[in-house]
Structure formats: structure tokens, C-alpha cells
Design an enzyme around this catalytic site. Structure first.
Site, mmCIF file in Angstrom:
data_model
loop_
_atom_site.group_PDB
_atom_site.id
_atom_site.type_symbol
_atom_site.label_atom_id
_atom_site.label_comp_id
_atom_site.label_asym_id
_atom_site.label_seq_id
_atom_site.Cartn_x
_atom_site.Cartn_y
_atom_site.Cartn_z
ATOM 1 N N GLU A 59 -2.272 -3.459 10.733
ATOM 2 C CA GLU A 59 -1.659 -2.130 10.725
ATOM 3 C C GLU A 59 -2.712 -1.059 11.026
ATOM 4 O O GLU A 59 -2.455 -0.116 11.783
ATOM 5 C CB GLU A 59 -1.025 -1.826 9.367
ATOM 6 N N CYS A 81 -3.124 0.086 3.637
ATOM 7 C CA CYS A 81 -2.366 0.153 4.896
ATOM 8 C C CYS A 81 -1.084 0.954 4.718
ATOM 9 O O CYS A 81 -0.701 1.737 5.595
ATOM 10 C CB CYS A 81 -2.051 -1.243 5.418
#
Length: 151
Positions: free
Chosen positions: A74, A103
Site C-alpha cells: 500500500e 498503512c
């Protein structure tokens, strides 16, 4: 014989699965795809910093049961979009594993409003805060997506 056309969510999750094959983490391969209006904005997989040796070559740098050498999928997708001046406002992300807490915070602050994830991975804080912040977290069970060869 006409083959079944994949639904958009299956299509993008399968792309995230393919992106994960580029991972250089021997512990877990993860792929992410950021999408807006059915167009791919960015992709990312987990691996080492640019120019640093890969864990597959030198081993993992472990701290408290986690490899700290890798950048998560991510994060790499968000970094790639930012590097190229691509706005992620009101986009969605498809990721093969649910995001960790760091994230998740990056996803929210980048303007991504919906998270599709393949498998739950460790962190329930993200689920809790997604509900409080109105960020949709949608579980797509990877074993329920038709294999590519069946399409």
C-alpha cells in the site's frame, strides 16, 4: 463458448494478486492497486527500499516479529502515485491483505475512501477506525474469485 466476464472487483483484485508476484519478501507477498473510475492509478508490492538489497537475497531484518526492511504494498502504491503527481482523492484500493495500522493511516490521509482486501492480516485497529471514519472496508475472499484459467 462465451467466457464469463469478471466483475470489476474481481478484476482489480486479480490484478493485485498479479502485482504481489513481484514481491521480494519471502515471508508474505502482498500486492495493491489504487483505482478511480475503473482506471488504475498506481500499483505497489512489498519489497525493499530502492537500491537496498532484497530480503530474498540477504534475509529479513526482523524486529518484534516483523520485517522492517520492506515497504508495504500500500505504501509503495501511494508513494508511486505521489511521485508522479497522481491524486488519489476519492479513489479505492485493492490489496491482497488487510492494511496494517500504519498503512491504514496513510490510505485514509491520501484520500482513498474504500479498501477492498483479500485476507485479514493481524490489525483490528484498522477495522475499528474504518467504521468510525466512514471508510468502507470490504472483504473479498480470494478463494471465491474464479481462477483466471476458468474465465
Amino acid at each position: 463458448m462465451t467466457k464469463k466476464r469478471q466483475a470489476w472487483d474481481e478484476y482489480f483484485m486479480n490484478i493485485a494478486r498479479m502485482v504481489a508476484t513481484r514481491s521480494t519478501c519471502p515471508r508474505k507477498a502482498v500486492g495493491a492497486v489504487i483505482v478511480k473510475d475503473h482506471a488504475i492509478l498506481s500499483t505497489g508490492y512489498n519489497g525493499s527500499m530502492r537500491g537496498a538489497p532484497h530480503c530474498t537475497d540477504v534475509g529479513c531484518m526482523m524486529e518484534n516479529g516483523h520485517c522492517v526492511a520492506t515497504i508495504h504494498a500500500e505504501q509503495n502504491a501511494i508513494i508511486h502515485a505521489a511521485k508522479h503527481g497522481i491524486s488519489m482523492e476519492n479513489s479505492v484500493i485493492y490489496v491482497t491483505s488487510s492494511p496494517c495500522w500504519i498503512c491504514f493511516k496513510m490510505i485514509v490521509n491520501s484520500g482513498i475512501t474504500k479498501i477492498f482486501y483479500g485476507e485479514f492480516y493481524r490489525d483490528k485497529k484498522s477495522m475499528y477506525w474504518a467504521e468510525k471514519l466512514g471508510v468502507d472496508m470490504i472483504h473479498i475472499k480470494l478463494d471465491q474469485i474464479p481462477p483466471l484459467e476458468n474465465l
